[in-house]
Write a protein that holds these residues in place. Structure first.
Motif, short mmCIF file in Angstrom:
data_model
loop_
_atom_site.label_atom_id
_atom_site.label_comp_id
_atom_site.label_asym_id
_atom_site.label_seq_id
_atom_site.Cartn_x
_atom_site.Cartn_y
_atom_site.Cartn_z
N LEU A 1 2.52 6.07 -2.71
CA LEU A 1 3.59 6.97 -3.14
C LEU A 1 3.62 7.11 -4.66
CD1 LEU A 1 6.47 5.91 -0.72
CD2 LEU A 1 5.28 8.12 -0.75
N LYS A 2 3.42 6.03 -5.38
CA LYS A 2 3.51 6.06 -6.84
C LYS A 2 2.28 6.69 -7.49
CE LYS A 2 6.08 4.82 -10.33
NZ LYS A 2 7.40 5.33 -10.57
N ILE A 3 1.10 6.36 -7.00
CA ILE A 3 -0.13 6.79 -7.67
C ILE A 3 -0.64 8.15 -7.16
CG2 ILE A 3 -2.57 6.20 -8.08
CD1 ILE A 3 -1.73 3.22 -7.89
N CYS A 4 -0.44 8.46 -5.87
CA CYS A 4 -1.09 9.62 -5.28
C CYS A 4 -0.15 10.76 -4.88
CB CYS A 4 -1.86 9.20 -4.03
SG CYS A 4 -3.19 8.04 -4.36
N CYS A 5 1.13 10.65 -5.16
CA CYS A 5 2.06 11.64 -4.64
C CYS A 5 2.95 12.22 -5.73
CB CYS A 5 2.93 11.02 -3.55
SG CYS A 5 1.95 10.32 -2.20
N GLN A 6 3.01 13.53 -5.78
CA GLN A 6 3.89 14.22 -6.72
C GLN A 6 5.33 13.78 -6.47
OE1 GLN A 6 3.20 16.35 -9.22
NE2 GLN A 6 1.01 16.34 -8.85
N ASP B 1 10.13 1.27 -6.93
CA ASP B 1 9.61 1.29 -8.30
C ASP B 1 9.51 -0.11 -8.88
OD1 ASP B 1 9.16 4.06 -8.69
OD2 ASP B 1 11.29 4.40 -9.12
N ILE B 2 10.50 -0.94 -8.58
CA ILE B 2 10.48 -2.34 -9.05
C ILE B 2 9.33 -3.08 -8.39
CG2 ILE B 2 11.76 -4.52 -8.99
CD1 ILE B 2 14.35 -2.73 -9.18
N PHE B 3 9.14 -2.86 -7.10
CA PHE B 3 8.03 -3.49 -6.37
C PHE B 3 6.70 -3.04 -6.98
CE2 PHE B 3 6.05 -4.08 -1.87
CZ PHE B 3 5.48 -5.28 -2.26
N TYR B 4 6.57 -1.76 -7.31
CA TYR B 4 5.36 -1.23 -7.92
C TYR B 4 5.06 -1.96 -9.24
CZ TYR B 4 2.23 2.08 -10.25
OH TYR B 4 1.17 2.66 -10.91
N SER B 5 6.07 -2.15 -10.06
CA SER B 5 5.90 -2.85 -11.33
C SER B 5 5.43 -4.29 -11.11
CB SER B 5 7.21 -2.87 -12.12
OG SER B 5 7.60 -1.57 -12.44
N LYS B 6 5.96 -4.94 -10.08
CA LYS B 6 5.55 -6.31 -9.78
C LYS B 6 4.11 -6.37 -9.28
CE LYS B 6 10.11 -8.18 -9.08
NZ LYS B 6 11.01 -8.99 -8.29
N ILE B 7 3.70 -5.37 -8.53
CA ILE B 7 2.31 -5.32 -8.06
C ILE B 7 1.37 -5.20 -9.26
CG2 ILE B 7 0.59 -3.94 -6.81
CD1 ILE B 7 2.91 -3.15 -4.87
N LEU C 1 0.83 -1.22 0.00
CA LEU C 1 0.00 0.00 0.00
C LEU C 1 0.86 1.26 0.00
CD1 LEU C 1 -2.99 -0.75 2.39
CD2 LEU C 1 -2.91 -0.84 -0.10
N ILE C 2 1.93 1.26 0.77
CA ILE C 2 2.83 2.41 0.81
C ILE C 2 3.38 2.68 -0.58
CG2 ILE C 2 5.10 3.22 1.64
CD1 ILE C 2 4.42 1.60 4.27
N VAL C 3 3.83 1.64 -1.24
CA VAL C 3 4.39 1.78 -2.60
C VAL C 3 3.33 2.33 -3.55
CG1 VAL C 3 5.26 0.47 -4.58
CG2 VAL C 3 6.20 0.05 -2.29
N LEU C 4 2.12 1.77 -3.49
CA LEU C 4 1.03 2.24 -4.37
C LEU C 4 0.67 3.69 -4.09
CD1 LEU C 4 -1.27 -0.92 -4.35
CD2 LEU C 4 0.07 -0.05 -6.28
N GLY D 1 12.00 15.16 5.71
CA GLY D 1 10.81 14.85 6.48
C GLY D 1 9.70 14.18 5.70
N LYS D 2 9.95 13.80 4.45
CA LYS D 2 8.93 13.14 3.63
C LYS D 2 9.47 11.79 3.14
CE LYS D 2 6.44 17.17 2.23
NZ LYS D 2 5.58 17.72 1.20
N TYR D 3 8.54 10.89 2.89
CA TYR D 3 8.90 9.57 2.38
C TYR D 3 8.97 9.62 0.86
CZ TYR D 3 8.32 7.82 7.06
OH TYR D 3 8.48 7.60 8.40
N LEU D 4 10.07 9.12 0.32
CA LEU D 4 10.32 9.15 -1.12
C LEU D 4 10.59 7.73 -1.60
CD1 LEU D 4 10.99 10.71 -3.77
CD2 LEU D 4 13.34 10.88 -2.92
#
Length: 157
Positions: free
Chosen positions: A34-39, A112-118, A29-32, A103-106
């Motif tokens: 960050l990738k889908i909802c965060c600039q 990114d690799i994990f995101y592609s696998k999801i 969920l964190i990966v999703l 102070g932000k999660y990047l």
């Protein structure tokens, strides 16, 4: 200053653990998020908690959708801070899936690799991905979250 565990271990338990408390689910969920909802795949801790809270139930998703559709005027329910998300964030940082920058999660390359696998598994987290795509990168910004927090603080403090 953040303190991270030197070693994290997992052990089998005799009872099943609900998915939302499983580290692998929370990290996905964190990966999703960050990738889908965060600039720039970068987010504040508060934003991660808000979106994670929204994903917990249809009622929470509907509350966020109603808030967005009202042009951010209707009050949203107060969301909670989930300790299991904090643990998953610590694990994600420790494993190089994301890092903390200013102070932000990047999201890192490993994330990114994990995101592609999801995304490669069309049966995995479809409902969550659909909701996150609805939110996109611009509907729930850090400035809006700060505004929600200030309103809530004034009304409830």
């Amino acid at each position: 200053m953040q303190i991270f565990a030197e070693k994290i271990t997992f052990s089998k338990k005799p009872i099943s653990i609900p998915p939302e408390y499983r580290p692998s689910y929370s990290i996905a969920l964190i990966v999703l998020i960050l990738k889908i909802c965060c600039q720039g795949s970068k987010s504040s801790l508060l934003k991660l908690h808000l979106i994670n809270w929204a994903l917990k139930s249809n009622e929470n998703k509907d509350s966020i959708k109603k808030f967005i559709r009202s042009n951010y005027n209707e009050s949203s329910k107060t969301w909670g801070i989930e300790p299991s998300l904090n643990r998953a964030l610590n694990f994600s940082v420790h494993e190089g899936i994301c890092k903390i920058e200013n102070g932000k999660y990047l999201l890192e390359e490993k994330g990114d690799i994990f995101y592609s696998k999801i995304l490669a598994d069309s049966n995995f987290l479809n409902e969550e991905i659909e909701f996150l795509k609805f939110l996109g990168k611009r509907k729930i910004t850090d400035n809006r979250i700060e505004s929600i927090y200030k309103k809530w603080k004034i009304q409830n403090a």
